[in-house]
Design an enzyme around this catalytic site. Structure first.
Site: not given
Length: 749
Positions: A348, A434, A462
């Site tokens: 990244k 979640e 969610r």
């Protein structure tokens, strides 16, 4: 069959080729993690230190408007394209801000995918899609990047209505494999000529349970698809937050894939060719037993994915086009219907040292200086509401050892990184999960802990069934903290927290509150900490506090020494407050000079408010209170007959029914204002008024002001509230129309 056998024979020749024929490949004795470090060092050496700068011109990129323009490029030109594309991305995002390092990490992958596959006939689905900027630049939208995440501009995520090259819209995680499988099955059932569906998912997104549901089903149905696992070791935002699990990525799967990379060298095309036999039907494998002698010498790894029915390939250096391209080509050309998982390792922020050095890898940035990587940030007038929440939770946790904090891979966005630095053993990052976070919190509550489950409003959607089934039905004291309530600005419709008041408001047993300012936020954190007999919800928007001066001048607070209290105090459950009385009197400080000079705390002077139809009450929930106060002052300044009261509901459940009755009895007009959709606070108030008989006599006009029934695209928060009609001048206009102080145009055919 002859074609397949000849293909295998060719692969056997490739597998047996001498090393000199593959001079671009790293030695097989070098672990993959070491190879990637070498790649990183090479990238850093190419930009040895600040000031950093890119190429003066980008001739290859300038020749590529759409993926079809890449097909004529050779490998050297593809590598040059990747280099130019990386710097185009750096230059573009430095001027607009946006998601940054995720896109830097997939430059080579994006180039390889678009070179090998034929979009839009082939489908490439980017999970979350915050890494889609290079994809957009190669699919006809490079010239629109100055408008990125702005009103009328291009989205920071994939959107089907924006381009035919955006196969599937996203913004939330873990959806790509399900979508790719659905597309693959549909292509097969419709007998489409080509069936190439590629899901690109990160090691953070693959922690979401939906990804495993999809993989389990894909293996069961033998759906032809390629899942590219983009493994960059950045599971949470930021990864490295101090939690009960340490500072490592919040995912055992991440540890599993990391072990594969540490223990194995990167595969190159020769290794891949040795194992390709596993993609073919069993009868073909029987015909070609000689491939086994090559396969036995290679440790394939990937056991977890293979048990789910996938053909595992990897790990592969995700920045090495020499290997990515031929492997993707062979996967494209395979006749097998077996799903494939291609495990690549990327970095990244790859290629830009300031991103590699940042704790969050410059995941999301504002405008920045390319030469140094330093972001251009104005000095905030007050702390962010997120940091105010986190520090208030620290205050509460200092006094109560039962308090713990939970986040679902968003420690930075929810303030759990701040809480984690103070209480690492009481901070839990569960990854992008979640549903698990909510039920995990419920389990903690069963044993006597006081969990604060901190999740963005949009992401709590969610975990909705868990809120109902695992928390509310059992009446467990889980504190659900919903950051980013209301509109969020540049991230657009996938991230707005518009619906929580509606979807939470219909659930029994919940206490739901929303602060109007930073003092109230501190107070409500302490209020939640004290609610032990049932679940509670605290929702607040993205943004910063008002600061002491505005709190005193606009809201009427009397602050000791002109300073905001450092610690909150609990408020009474279900009790609102009158903030402004007619004539401008601030009820929080009765000695405050009224806005129009009146000394009357009830109706003002002269004719102000003599008629009930001229008396208006504005009842707000949340931070639209400031806009309502501005509107009330403007209304009374415009018309001496009008008397405006402004109240802060504080709670949606339970409603302060006594205050609402008082407002309904004393005023001819009642307006509710909220940062939420239809079905929220205003509907609850209207429901109560109707059942209470307040509307029976016909002398009370009621108007709810809510977010309209539409999706708001990327823009600033102010622009979005302008579009929603929830700023001060909209509230003023509503008052003036209802009091018949302005002519309302009549639409005619």
């Amino acid at each position: 069959m002859k074609f397949i056998q000849s293909s295998i024979a060719a692969l056997l020749l490739a597998a047996a080729a001498p090393t000199s024929a593959f001079t671009t490949f790293a030695p097989r004795t070098t672990p993959a993690s070491t190879q990637l470090q070498s790649t990183r060092d090479a990238a850093a050496s190419s930009t040895s230190g600040p000031p950093y700068s890119g190429p003066a011109s980008k001739p290859i990129l300038d020749s590529v408007n759409y993926p079809r323009d890449m097909k004529r490029l050779d490998m050297r030109e593809l590598k040059q394209l990747a280099h130019e594309l990386r710097w185009e991305l750096i230059e573009a995002v430095s001027k607009t801000g946006g998601h940054f390092s995720s896109s830097l990490g997939v430059i080579e992958l994006t180039v390889a995918l678009h070179y090998v596959f034929d979009m839009p006939e082939d489908d490439i689905i980017w999970d979350v899609a915050h890494q889609c900027y290079p994809h957009k630049m190669l699919t006809g939208r490079r010239d629109r990047f100055p408008t990125l995440r702005q009103l009328g501009g291009i989205s920071g995520f994939c959107k089907r209505k924006e381009s035919e090259y955006d196969s599937f819209g996203a913004g939330h995680s873990s959806t790509s494999i399900s979508a790719a499988q659905g597309m693959s099955v549909a292509k097969s059932m419709l007998n489409k000529r080509r069936n190439n569906c590629i899901a690109v998912i990160g090691d953070g997104a693959i922690t979401g349970g939906m990804a495993y549901e999809a993989m389990n089903n894909a293996g069961y149905l033998s759906s032809r698809m390629i899942v590219v696992l983009n493994d960059n070791g950045q599971v949470s935002l930021p990864t490295g937050t101090q939690t009960a699990g340490g500072v490592r990525p919040a995912s055992q799967l991440s540890a599993y894939t990391s072990n594969l990379i540490v223990s194995k060298p990167f595969q190159d095309f020769r290794d891949f060719a040795k194992n390709l036999n596993k993609l073919f039907p069993e009868n073909v494998q029987d015909v070609n037993k000689r491939i086994d002698e090559y396969a036995r010498g290679v440790v394939t790894g990937g056991t977890l994915f293979e048990e789910l029915g996938f053909f595992y390939v990897g790990p592969i250096d995700g920045h090495d086009l020499d290997n990515l391209v031929p492997i993707l080509e062979k996967l494209r050309d395979s006749d097998s219907n077996k799903p494939v998982l291609l495990h690549i390792k990327t970095e990244k922020g790859h290629g830009y040292p300031p991103a590699l050095a940042a704790s969050d890898r410059m995941h999301g940035v504002g405008k920045f200086d390319i030469a140094t990587g330093i972001q251009v940030k104005g000095k905030a007038a007050a702390p962010s509401l997120t940091s105010i929440f986190a520090n208030s939770l620290i205050d509460a946790a200092t006094e109560d050892r039962a308090i713990v904090g939970i986040t679902a891979a968003m420690p930075g966005g929810t303030g759990m990184d701040i809480f984690g630095r103070r209480f690492p053993k009481r901070t839990f990052d569960v990854g992008i999960a979640e549903q698990h976070a909510v039920t995990f919190a419920a389990g903690m509550a069963c044993e006597g802990l006081k969990p604060f489950c901190c999740i963005y409003s949009t992401f709590m959607q969610r975990g909705y069934d868990q809120v109902v089934h695992d928390v509310a039905i059992q009446n467990l004291p889980v504190r659900m903290i919903l950051d980013r309530a209301g509109v969020v600005g540049n991230d657009g419709p996938t991230h707005h927290g518009c619906y929580d008041l509606a979807y939470m408001g219909c659930i029994p047993n919940l206490t739901i509150m929303s602060p109007s300012d930073e003092i109230e936020l501190k107070n409500m954190v302490m209020t939640c900490a004290g609610i032990d007999d049932g679940p509670s919800v605290l929702r607040y928007p993205r943004g910063v506090g008002y600061g002491a001066e505005k709190l005193q001048k606009l809201f009427g607070y009397s602050l000791e020494n002109g300073e905001i209290p450092t610690k909150g105090t609990p408020v009474e459950i279900g009790k609102g407050r009158i903030i402004r009385r007619p004539g401008g009197v601030r009820a929080l400080s009765e000695d405050t000079e009224p806005a129009n000079g009146s000394k009357d705390g009830k109706m003002g002077t002269g004719s102000r408010g003599l008629l009930k139809e001229h008396r208006v009450a504005i009842l707000t929930l949340g931070t639209r209170l400031s806009e309502a106060l501005v509107a009330a002052d403007e209304v009374e300044e415009l018309d001496p007959d009008l008397a405006v009261t402004v109240a802060d509901a504080r709670f949606m459940k339970p409603l302060d029914v006594d205050m609402i009755r008082e407002l309904a009895e004393n005023n001819g007009i009642l307006i509710t204002v909220e940062e939420g959709s239809i079905g929220g606070f205003g509907d609850h108030v209207l429901h109560f008024l109707s059942l209470d008989g307040a509307l029976d006599e016909g002398d009370l006009k009621f108007r709810p002001m809510v977010l309209p029934d539409t999706y708001f695209e990327a823009a600033t928060q102010y622009e979005q509230y302008e579009m929603a009609g929830l700023n001060a001048h909209h509230i003023r206009g509503t008052v003036m129309r209802l009091t018949k102080k302005v002519d309302v145009p009549v639409l005619v055919d």
